[in-house]
Design a protein around this motif. Sequence first.
Motif, mmCIF file in Angstrom:
data_model
loop_
_atom_site.group_PDB
_atom_site.id
_atom_site.type_symbol
_atom_site.label_atom_id
_atom_site.label_comp_id
_atom_site.label_asym_id
_atom_site.label_seq_id
_atom_site.Cartn_x
_atom_site.Cartn_y
_atom_site.Cartn_z
ATOM 1 N N GLY A 1 0.815 -1.207 0.000
ATOM 2 C CA GLY A 1 0.000 0.000 0.000
ATOM 3 C C GLY A 1 0.845 1.251 0.000
ATOM 4 O O GLY A 1 1.955 1.285 -0.485
ATOM 5 N N SER A 2 0.325 2.284 0.618
ATOM 6 C CA SER A 2 0.930 3.607 0.622
ATOM 7 C C SER A 2 2.329 3.607 1.226
ATOM 8 O O SER A 2 2.620 2.862 2.148
ATOM 9 N N ASN A 3 3.189 4.466 0.705
ATOM 10 C CA ASN A 3 4.520 4.638 1.262
ATOM 11 C C ASN A 3 4.542 5.680 2.372
ATOM 12 O O ASN A 3 5.585 5.941 2.950
ATOM 13 N N ASP A 4 3.405 6.307 2.664
ATOM 14 C CA ASP A 4 3.339 7.311 3.708
ATOM 15 C C ASP A 4 3.292 6.602 5.058
ATOM 16 O O ASP A 4 2.252 6.125 5.484
ATOM 17 N N ALA A 5 4.411 6.521 5.723
ATOM 18 C CA ALA A 5 4.509 5.755 6.959
ATOM 19 C C ALA A 5 4.090 6.565 8.192
ATOM 20 O O ALA A 5 4.103 6.041 9.293
ATOM 21 N N HIS A 6 3.714 7.845 8.028
ATOM 22 C CA HIS A 6 3.272 8.688 9.141
ATOM 23 C C HIS A 6 4.281 8.724 10.288
ATOM 24 O O HIS A 6 3.903 8.843 11.455
ATOM 25 N N ARG A 7 5.552 8.619 9.971
ATOM 26 C CA ARG A 7 6.556 8.566 11.042
ATOM 27 C C ARG A 7 6.574 9.841 11.889
ATOM 28 O O ARG A 7 6.780 9.764 13.100
ATOM 29 N N ASN A 8 6.384 11.000 11.273
ATOM 30 C CA ASN A 8 6.382 12.235 12.072
ATOM 31 C C ASN A 8 5.246 12.228 13.085
ATOM 32 O O ASN A 8 5.432 12.617 14.241
ATOM 33 N N ASP A 9 4.069 11.788 12.654
ATOM 34 C CA ASP A 9 2.930 11.711 13.570
ATOM 35 C C ASP A 9 3.190 10.699 14.682
ATOM 36 O O ASP A 9 2.944 10.974 15.855
ATOM 37 N N LEU A 10 3.682 9.527 14.311
ATOM 38 C CA LEU A 10 3.937 8.480 15.297
ATOM 39 C C LEU A 10 5.026 8.901 16.276
ATOM 40 O O LEU A 10 4.928 8.630 17.482
ATOM 41 N N ASP A 11 6.053 9.578 15.774
ATOM 42 C CA ASP A 11 7.114 10.075 16.635
ATOM 43 C C ASP A 11 6.533 11.041 17.680
ATOM 44 O O ASP A 11 6.867 10.960 18.868
ATOM 45 N N ALA A 12 5.652 11.921 17.239
ATOM 46 C CA ALA A 12 5.012 12.861 18.167
ATOM 47 C C ALA A 12 4.165 12.112 19.196
ATOM 48 O O ALA A 12 4.196 12.434 20.393
ATOM 49 N N PHE A 13 3.419 11.098 18.767
ATOM 50 C CA PHE A 13 2.588 10.315 19.688
ATOM 51 C C PHE A 13 3.452 9.612 20.744
ATOM 52 O O PHE A 13 3.078 9.547 21.922
ATOM 53 N N LEU A 14 4.595 9.071 20.307
ATOM 54 C CA LEU A 14 5.489 8.407 21.255
ATOM 55 C C LEU A 14 5.917 9.383 22.340
ATOM 56 O O LEU A 14 5.934 9.052 23.529
ATOM 57 N N ARG A 15 6.255 10.596 21.943
ATOM 58 C CA ARG A 15 6.733 11.614 22.886
ATOM 59 C C ARG A 15 5.605 12.197 23.731
ATOM 60 O O ARG A 15 5.852 12.708 24.827
ATOM 61 N N GLU A 16 4.380 12.120 23.237
ATOM 62 C CA GLU A 16 3.220 12.633 23.987
ATOM 63 C C GLU A 16 2.745 11.660 25.065
ATOM 64 O O GLU A 16 1.839 11.986 25.824
ATOM 65 N N GLY A 17 3.313 10.483 25.122
ATOM 66 C CA GLY A 17 2.939 9.557 26.188
ATOM 67 C C GLY A 17 2.749 8.114 25.780
ATOM 68 O O GLY A 17 2.710 7.233 26.638
ATOM 69 N N ALA A 18 2.594 7.842 24.494
ATOM 70 C CA ALA A 18 2.351 6.457 24.062
ATOM 71 C C ALA A 18 3.500 5.537 24.463
ATOM 72 O O ALA A 18 3.267 4.407 24.914
ATOM 73 N N TRP A 19 4.730 6.011 24.314
ATOM 74 C CA TRP A 19 5.888 5.174 24.643
ATOM 75 C C TRP A 19 5.904 4.851 26.144
ATOM 76 O O TRP A 19 6.037 3.694 26.536
ATOM 77 N N GLU A 20 5.755 5.865 26.972
ATOM 78 C CA GLU A 20 5.817 5.656 28.416
ATOM 79 C C GLU A 20 4.681 4.759 28.903
ATOM 80 O O GLU A 20 4.883 3.873 29.734
ATOM 81 N N GLU A 21 3.473 4.962 28.366
ATOM 82 C CA GLU A 21 2.329 4.136 28.747
ATOM 83 C C GLU A 21 2.544 2.679 28.343
ATOM 84 O O GLU A 21 2.324 1.761 29.135
ATOM 85 N N ALA A 22 2.968 2.475 27.108
ATOM 86 C CA ALA A 22 3.178 1.117 26.620
ATOM 87 C C ALA A 22 4.356 0.457 27.339
ATOM 88 O O ALA A 22 4.302 -0.737 27.654
ATOM 89 N N PHE A 23 5.404 1.223 27.595
ATOM 90 C CA PHE A 23 6.557 0.670 28.300
ATOM 91 C C PHE A 23 6.153 0.196 29.693
ATOM 92 O O PHE A 23 6.556 -0.890 30.123
ATOM 93 N N ALA A 24 5.356 0.979 30.401
ATOM 94 C CA ALA A 24 4.904 0.592 31.741
ATOM 95 C C ALA A 24 4.082 -0.699 31.682
ATOM 96 O O ALA A 24 4.252 -1.589 32.525
ATOM 97 N N GLU A 25 3.211 -0.802 30.689
ATOM 98 C CA GLU A 25 2.413 -2.027 30.514
ATOM 99 C C GLU A 25 3.319 -3.221 30.258
ATOM 100 O O GLU A 25 3.161 -4.290 30.848
ATOM 101 N N TRP A 26 4.290 -3.041 29.361
ATOM 102 C CA TRP A 26 5.217 -4.124 29.026
ATOM 103 C C TRP A 26 6.069 -4.511 30.232
ATOM 104 O O TRP A 26 6.217 -5.697 30.544
ATOM 105 N N ALA A 27 6.645 -3.530 30.907
ATOM 106 C CA ALA A 27 7.549 -3.802 32.028
ATOM 107 C C ALA A 27 6.840 -4.562 33.151
ATOM 108 O O ALA A 27 7.446 -5.410 33.812
#
Length: 152
Positions: free
Chosen positions: A29-55
């Motif tokens: 499909g599309s080559n638009d990987a939305h990396r800029n959006d995903l990078d922003a989401f990670l920094r807005e809390g997605a990474w920390e929330e998911a990391f806590a769940e995983w840990a």
Amino acid sequence: MGLDVEPPEPPELETETDIEQYDDVEVSGSNDAHRNDLDAFLREGAWEEAFAEWAASSDLDESEWEIATDLGLIERFDFFWDDFADRVGYHAPGIPEDWKERDLHPDLDSWSTVSAINAELTELGRIVSDRLKADYVDWDADYEAPDDLPDF
């Protein structure tokens, strides 16, 4: 069991990274990987929330986690939009099969440790990917199936 460590900084997603380079990822499909959006989401809390769940349920011990961080594996995660599958795809880094020959880390001494680290990093990638899709992604897939697909 659980892993009691502080979440590291989220990986920086590179917009120039070619998804096709990964052996463990298949995207159509599309080559638009939305990396800029995903990078922003990670920094807005997605990474920390998911990391806590995983840990909370991780089977890694602190020495195995230290090996993963010493090797810079966390920084090599990649997340991207997979338009065809309407999901957030990911590439989880891992310790290569030739780890022994390359003498990657002084505390890395068994296949079971390598396997545990690789499996847990894959699980972390899945949890982050799921969290991004469920709680942060607000766009729909642009992919439309061809009209000539058979009905099942």
